[in-house]
Design a protein around this motif. Structure first.
Motif, PDB file in Angstrom:
ATOM      1  N   GLU A  33       1.492  -0.814  -0.175  1.00 43.06           N
ATOM      2  CA  GLU A  33       0.163  -0.177  -0.052  1.00 43.06           C
ATOM      3  C   GLU A  33       0.768   1.384   0.418  1.00 43.06           C
ATOM      4  N   ALA A  38      -0.594  -0.895  -6.956  1.00 40.19           N
ATOM      5  CA  ALA A  38      -1.816  -1.100  -7.728  1.00 40.19           C
ATOM      6  C   ALA A  38      -1.789  -0.179  -8.428  1.00 40.19           C
ATOM      7  N   SER A  39      -1.028   0.960  -8.079  1.00 35.50           N
ATOM      8  CA  SER A  39      -1.366   1.994  -9.127  1.00 35.50           C
ATOM      9  C   SER A  39      -0.703   1.245 -10.939  1.00 35.50           C
ATOM     10  N   GLY A  42      -2.605  -2.729 -10.504  1.00 34.29           N
ATOM     11  CA  GLY A  42      -4.436  -2.836 -10.570  1.00 34.29           C
ATOM     12  C   GLY A  42      -5.366  -3.849  -9.000  1.00 34.29           C
ATOM     13  N   ALA A  43      -6.222  -3.220  -9.199  1.00 41.15           N
ATOM     14  CA  ALA A  43      -6.653  -3.739  -7.611  1.00 41.15           C
ATOM     15  C   ALA A  43      -7.012  -5.144  -7.688  1.00 41.15           C
ATOM     16  N   GLY A  44      -6.638  -5.390  -6.357  1.00 43.01           N
ATOM     17  CA  GLY A  44      -5.904  -7.097  -5.771  1.00 43.01           C
ATOM     18  C   GLY A  44      -4.985  -7.010  -6.508  1.00 43.01           C
TER      19      GLY A  44
END
Length: 117
Positions: A33, A38-39, A42-44
């Motif tokens: 994080e 994730a940038s 992606g998500a997850g």
């Protein structure tokens, strides 16, 4: 008797070393994080923003650790290192334990890889 005692102590100390250096999924999540993984991934860590970026969720933690270490080494070792400007700069601040923690977190995520037979 002495030999058995020494052997037992050595074996138990190896076990303690392994436990103290065990990777932490929680620490890996926090590092992911703060590193803003994730940038790009992606998500997850399972929906990359571009096709060139890999899905990470579901990968083996050993593979992820090896890849992160290779990015950290970079071009200084052409037989082991990986060369990617973004990833090389991303992993530089992390310790070896941090890389293990990140890899443990990624390995704990559910992925949607398909194995074709």
């Amino acid at each position: 008797m002495k030999f058995a005692l020494i052997t037992t102590l050595l074996i138990s100390s190896l076990g303690l070393a392994t436990v103290s250096n065990a990777a932490s999924v929680e620490k890996g999540k926090a590092l992911s994080e703060t590193g803003n993984c994730a940038s790009c991934h992606g998500a997850g860590l399972n929906a990359p923003i571009l096709p060139a970026y890999p899905k990470l969720a579901g990968q083996y933690s050993e593979y992820v650790y090896y890849a992160l270490r290779a990015y950290k080494v970079g071009n200084s070792n052409p037989q082991f290192g990986r060369n990617n400007a973004i990833m090389t700069s991303q992993v530089q601040p992390y310790s070896d334990q941090d890389l293990h923690d990140l890899a443990a977190y990624v390995g704990s995520l559910p992925g949607n890889f398909v194995i074709k037979k």
